[in-house]
Write a protein that holds these residues in place. Sequence first.
Motif, PDB file in Angstrom:
ATOM      1  N   HIS A 193       6.108   8.722   5.259  1.00 46.67           N
ATOM      2  CA  HIS A 193       5.147   9.568   5.966  1.00 46.67           C
ATOM      3  C   HIS A 193       3.708   9.079   5.789  1.00 46.67           C
ATOM      4  CE1 HIS A 193       7.783  13.280   7.050  1.00 46.67           C
ATOM      5  NE2 HIS A 193       8.318  12.133   7.410  1.00 46.67           N
ATOM      6  N   GLY A 194       3.532   8.040   4.955  1.00 50.48           N
ATOM      7  CA  GLY A 194       2.224   7.379   4.914  1.00 50.48           C
ATOM      8  C   GLY A 194       1.420   7.529   3.635  1.00 50.48           C
ATOM      9  N   LYS A 195       2.076   7.865   2.529  1.00 55.29           N
ATOM     10  CA  LYS A 195       1.355   8.015   1.250  1.00 55.29           C
ATOM     11  C   LYS A 195       0.549   6.773   0.872  1.00 55.29           C
ATOM     12  CE  LYS A 195       4.517   8.722  -1.599  1.00 55.29           C
ATOM     13  NZ  LYS A 195       5.709   8.984  -0.795  1.00 55.29           N
ATOM     14  N   SER A 196       1.223   5.629   0.874  1.00 55.44           N
ATOM     15  CA  SER A 196       0.542   4.405   0.434  1.00 55.44           C
ATOM     16  C   SER A 196      -0.618   4.068   1.356  1.00 55.44           C
ATOM     17  CB  SER A 196       1.513   3.240   0.385  1.00 55.44           C
ATOM     18  OG  SER A 196       2.606   3.586  -0.412  1.00 55.44           O
ATOM     19  N   THR A 197      -0.419   4.276   2.644  1.00 53.99           N
ATOM     20  CA  THR A 197      -1.492   3.999   3.600  1.00 53.99           C
ATOM     21  C   THR A 197      -2.683   4.925   3.345  1.00 53.99           C
ATOM     22  OG1 THR A 197       0.239   3.470   5.189  1.00 53.99           O
ATOM     23  CG2 THR A 197      -1.982   3.690   6.057  1.00 53.99           C
ATOM     24  N   LEU A 198      -2.405   6.194   3.121  1.00 51.39           N
ATOM     25  CA  LEU A 198      -3.496   7.128   2.838  1.00 51.39           C
ATOM     26  C   LEU A 198      -4.179   6.768   1.515  1.00 51.39           C
ATOM     27  CD1 LEU A 198      -5.197   9.670   3.334  1.00 51.39           C
ATOM     28  CD2 LEU A 198      -3.380  11.028   2.264  1.00 51.39           C
TER      29      LEU A 198
ATOM     30  N   LYS B 188      -2.921  -5.554   2.348  1.00 51.87           N
ATOM     31  CA  LYS B 188      -1.674  -5.033   1.784  1.00 51.87           C
ATOM     32  C   LYS B 188      -1.888  -3.693   1.105  1.00 51.87           C
ATOM     33  CE  LYS B 188      -2.057  -7.491  -2.581  1.00 51.87           C
ATOM     34  NZ  LYS B 188      -3.450  -7.773  -2.605  1.00 51.87           N
ATOM     35  N   GLN B 189      -0.778  -3.029   0.848  1.00 51.02           N
ATOM     36  CA  GLN B 189      -0.863  -1.759   0.165  1.00 51.02           C
ATOM     37  C   GLN B 189      -1.046  -2.016  -1.319  1.00 51.02           C
ATOM     38  OE1 GLN B 189       2.637   0.308   1.446  1.00 51.02           O
ATOM     39  NE2 GLN B 189       1.690   0.840   3.378  1.00 51.02           N
ATOM     40  N   VAL B 190      -2.216  -1.655  -1.800  1.00 47.40           N
ATOM     41  CA  VAL B 190      -2.611  -2.042  -3.144  1.00 47.40           C
ATOM     42  C   VAL B 190      -1.754  -1.397  -4.226  1.00 47.40           C
ATOM     43  CG1 VAL B 190      -4.529  -2.086  -4.755  1.00 47.40           C
ATOM     44  CG2 VAL B 190      -4.953  -2.352  -2.331  1.00 47.40           C
TER      45      VAL B 190
ATOM     46  N   ARG C 251      11.217  -3.768  -0.194  1.00 48.98           N
ATOM     47  CA  ARG C 251      11.919  -2.604   0.331  1.00 48.98           C
ATOM     48  C   ARG C 251      10.972  -1.635   1.006  1.00 48.98           C
ATOM     49  NH1 ARG C 251      17.169  -1.179  -2.180  1.00 48.98           N
ATOM     50  NH2 ARG C 251      17.878  -3.050  -3.184  1.00 48.98           N
ATOM     51  N   GLY C 252       9.668  -1.882   0.828  1.00 49.39           N
ATOM     52  CA  GLY C 252       8.679  -1.033   1.463  1.00 49.39           C
ATOM     53  C   GLY C 252       8.681   0.381   0.929  1.00 49.39           C
ATOM     54  N   ILE C 253       9.067   0.541  -0.333  1.00 48.27           N
ATOM     55  CA  ILE C 253       9.031   1.871  -0.911  1.00 48.27           C
ATOM     56  C   ILE C 253       8.268   1.838  -2.220  1.00 48.27           C
ATOM     57  CG2 ILE C 253      11.153   2.793   0.062  1.00 48.27           C
ATOM     58  CD1 ILE C 253      12.453   1.937  -2.639  1.00 48.27           C
ATOM     59  N   THR C 254       7.756   2.963  -2.616  1.00 48.08           N
ATOM     60  CA  THR C 254       7.035   3.046  -3.866  1.00 48.08           C
ATOM     61  C   THR C 254       8.010   3.491  -4.936  1.00 48.08           C
ATOM     62  OG1 THR C 254       5.201   3.791  -2.562  1.00 48.08           O
ATOM     63  CG2 THR C 254       4.959   3.982  -4.924  1.00 48.08           C
ATOM     64  N   VAL C 255       8.209   2.671  -5.950  1.00 49.96           N
ATOM     65  CA  VAL C 255       9.181   2.986  -6.975  1.00 49.96           C
ATOM     66  C   VAL C 255       8.506   3.572  -8.204  1.00 49.96           C
ATOM     67  CG1 VAL C 255      10.908   2.034  -8.512  1.00 49.96           C
ATOM     68  CG2 VAL C 255      10.704   1.179  -6.190  1.00 49.96           C
TER      69      VAL C 255
ATOM     70  N   ILE D 296      -1.478  16.648   8.066  1.00 52.61           N
ATOM     71  CA  ILE D 296      -0.589  16.040   9.059  1.00 52.61           C
ATOM     72  C   ILE D 296      -1.111  14.642   9.362  1.00 52.61           C
ATOM     73  CG2 ILE D 296       0.349  16.214  11.401  1.00 52.61           C
ATOM     74  CD1 ILE D 296       0.135  19.244  11.160  1.00 52.61           C
ATOM     75  N   ASN D 297      -0.274  13.655   9.160  1.00 46.65           N
ATOM     76  CA  ASN D 297      -0.669  12.248   9.315  1.00 46.65           C
ATOM     77  C   ASN D 297      -0.113  11.667  10.615  1.00 46.65           C
ATOM     78  OD1 ASN D 297      -1.714   9.724   8.627  1.00 46.65           O
ATOM     79  ND2 ASN D 297       0.152   9.123   7.540  1.00 46.65           N
ATOM     80  N   LYS D 298      -0.627  10.540  10.995  1.00 51.52           N
ATOM     81  CA  LYS D 298      -0.171   9.758  12.155  1.00 51.52           C
ATOM     82  C   LYS D 298      -0.433  10.481  13.475  1.00 51.52           C
ATOM     83  CE  LYS D 298       3.549   7.668   9.404  1.00 51.52           C
ATOM     84  NZ  LYS D 298       4.827   6.972   9.418  1.00 51.52           N
ATOM     85  N   VAL D 299      -1.545  11.211  13.558  1.00 55.75           N
ATOM     86  CA  VAL D 299      -1.842  11.919  14.806  1.00 55.75           C
ATOM     87  C   VAL D 299      -2.168  10.939  15.933  1.00 55.75           C
ATOM     88  CG1 VAL D 299      -2.586  14.093  13.753  1.00 55.75           C
ATOM     89  CG2 VAL D 299      -4.254  12.269  14.117  1.00 55.75           C
ATOM     90  N   ASP D 300      -2.374   9.672  15.573  1.00 60.14           N
ATOM     91  CA  ASP D 300      -2.642   8.656  16.600  1.00 60.14           C
ATOM     92  C   ASP D 300      -1.392   8.256  17.380  1.00 60.14           C
ATOM     93  OD1 ASP D 300      -1.734   5.733  15.224  1.00 60.14           O
ATOM     94  OD2 ASP D 300      -2.071   7.395  13.858  1.00 60.14           O
ATOM     95  N   LEU D 301      -0.217   8.554  16.839  1.00 58.90           N
ATOM     96  CA  LEU D 301       1.031   8.152  17.503  1.00 58.90           C
ATOM     97  C   LEU D 301       1.164   8.822  18.866  1.00 58.90           C
ATOM     98  CD1 LEU D 301       3.692   8.258  14.636  1.00 58.90           C
ATOM     99  CD2 LEU D 301       2.830   6.227  15.822  1.00 58.90           C
TER     100      LEU D 301
ATOM    101  N   ILE E 235      -4.935  13.968  10.318  1.00 65.36           N
ATOM    102  CA  ILE E 235      -5.522  12.646  10.097  1.00 65.36           C
ATOM    103  C   ILE E 235      -4.677  11.518  10.708  1.00 65.36           C
ATOM    104  CG2 ILE E 235      -6.498  13.371   7.872  1.00 65.36           C
ATOM    105  CD1 ILE E 235      -4.338  11.457   6.585  1.00 65.36           C
ATOM    106  N   SER E 236      -5.295  10.356  10.756  1.00 63.39           N
ATOM    107  CA  SER E 236      -4.531   9.123  10.966  1.00 63.39           C
ATOM    108  C   SER E 236      -4.909   8.210   9.810  1.00 63.39           C
ATOM    109  CB  SER E 236      -4.892   8.472  12.296  1.00 63.39           C
ATOM    110  OG  SER E 236      -4.469   7.121  12.258  1.00 63.39           O
ATOM    111  N   ALA E 237      -3.996   8.070   8.875  1.00 67.53           N
ATOM    112  CA  ALA E 237      -4.278   7.229   7.710  1.00 67.53           C
ATOM    113  C   ALA E 237      -4.449   5.787   8.148  1.00 67.53           C
ATOM    114  CB  ALA E 237      -3.144   7.344   6.692  1.00 67.53           C
ATOM    115  N   LYS E 238      -3.727   5.429   9.203  1.00 68.48           N
ATOM    116  CA  LYS E 238      -3.787   4.057   9.682  1.00 68.48           C
ATOM    117  C   LYS E 238      -5.179   3.726  10.217  1.00 68.48           C
ATOM    118  CE  LYS E 238      -1.216   0.955  12.695  1.00 68.48           C
ATOM    119  NZ  LYS E 238      -0.127   0.951  13.685  1.00 68.48           N
ATOM    120  N   LEU E 239      -5.709   4.618  11.056  1.00 67.11           N
ATOM    121  CA  LEU E 239      -7.015   4.358  11.662  1.00 67.11           C
ATOM    122  C   LEU E 239      -8.161   4.859  10.787  1.00 67.11           C
ATOM    123  CD1 LEU E 239      -6.156   5.381  15.340  1.00 67.11           C
ATOM    124  CD2 LEU E 239      -5.980   3.120  14.252  1.00 67.11           C
TER     125      LEU E 239
END
Length: 601
Positions: A17-22, A39-41, A51-55, A130-135, A161-165
Amino acid sequence: VPVEAIRNFSIVAHVDHGKSTLADRLLELTGAIKANSGKQVLDNLQVERERGITVKAQTASLFHSYRGKRYLLNLIDTPGHVDFSAEVHRSLAPCQGVVLLVDANDGVQAQTVANYYLAREKNLVIIPVINKVDLKNANPEKVKEQLQILLDTDEVDVIKISAKLGTGVDQVLDAVVERIPPPTVARDQPFRALIFDSWYDKHKGAISLIYVKDGSLSVGKQISSAHMKKSYEVRNIFLLRPHAENVKTIFAGQVGAVSCNMKSKEAHIGDTLHLRNQSVEPLEGFKPPKPMVFSGVYPMDQSQFVSLQAAIDKLALNDSAVNATLESSAALGRGWRIGFLGLLHMEVFIQRLEQEYGAQPIVTAPAVTYKAKILGSKNITKYQGDTVIFNNPVHFPDPQIVSEFYEPMIIATIITPDTYVREIMSLCREKRGVEKLTKTIGGDRLMLQYVMPLNEVILDFHDCLKSMSSGYASFDYEDYDYEPADIVKLNVLLNGKLVEELCTIVHRSKASETGKKLCVKLHETIPRQLFEIAIQAAVGAKVLARETLKPYKKDVTAKLYGGDVTRRKKLLAQQAEGKKKMKMIGKISLPRDTFINILKR
Ligand code: GTP
């Protein structure tokens, strides 16, 4: 920084849902990292990137100016997958609030609900975002409705929000300052801090991530812990910004990392640190996470036993949920029985052993913990109590002496668009699930709850659910005690010889089907050898399935007879290389991953 200017919070969300991006945007906005670093720091382990997941939860201390005042915001990143809920628990210990992030397209999902209840249970302030409102297909209004129905949130509190933008992200920072209270701590009291995470660093040794509850701590001080009662000298204190930044002193309310001459094994998560000569009341620790899934882990050959042990120890320090005990097997030698929170947890652990420590372990098929009530006969001296607990098929008690078997159950929460509900219900029934609840939660979404055996869930339930719903259904589960179950041990025989390491425990109703699948899978996996191999699955004396693996005739070098010597040597070397990855079980060589793969689809 005065206590009033500290905010400790975490971002919680369903997976993707965008935690790392936010988190990255928050870091950029506060100047902790440069924008567009790509990159996602916070996802810094190789497995996570792949795997693109936060462990592993990571922390970052940020400075934010709000109405002319400087605030210290400690952001504690948390993993999103079901298997890692124990880590979410721990990450919330220093927090007074959470940002509950929901995808504008996906809406409220199973882990959104789980995280919400976790935060509420801990009396944390919840900021719904609410994230990704740009979609293009974003539907924030529908998501708002779901939040209202399911989580009782007030519409005016929701931030879009849009964490991406980066749009709206500044509002999140402001809300953190405005809505979350500062920590309640006492700087004039003797030093007291909670270890809420720890890991091993090649250069600095064991590092503890601490939340300072009272007083302060400086480099050079002698400290001790409630659990260890030993004395250590503080060598380094650093803030994670997110890169380590050395400080001399850390004060109550803050979160930071400490290195001292502590051994890996001594840095207990949940332990309380204090000054050596001051006794303090220990802080409330953590319930140790309960392993649910167990597998045997063995070195390829016994010469690697010591190095594998060291690797497991180091990884286990970084992952308090892992629980390893020594065991040995006839075919595989000395190894460990390791308990994991779930299958993904196990896969990530094994992958880290391979990637970070160059290990090549053999892993046996996962099993859950069963119980068996033993009949009251005088002849049974082997079992002391009247209940036997086992998670290894080797220890399956003789059914003749068992009055009843019990298996662990879970309560599963599934959120899905209504179009998939019939298929999902039939999947749950196939997995021996019993329906508890079906509820509309706004829009076309339904929430289902089923009580199901854990054993049916660990292998491929999540994958099945995802594929039958095109990825739209989500799933989370909780413990639901034990229930009586008619289970049997499914034996695997190769050329008539029982191979304990390939055996598994199944419900009687599934023995035949599983036996057939297992034989087919083994037939596919085992390479042809010089002799015929009979592959059989049986319960007791009754054979349920059989496959025959024809012998291998060709000699790889035959066609090169009299030919090029170097090429011949190369081929033989390749053959030897191929053999290295094989494990000999009696006269039969099996690929290293056979044991774990046989039960997968
Ligand atoms: P886990 O760590 O696996 O739990 O995932 P996460 O919640 O940290 O999600 P992550 O930040 O990795 O984002 C998941 C995907 O969503 C990535 O492909 C992001 O690029 C994308 N994403 C995140 N925020 C936004 C947004 O505001 N808009 C759009 N369009 N995509 C986004």
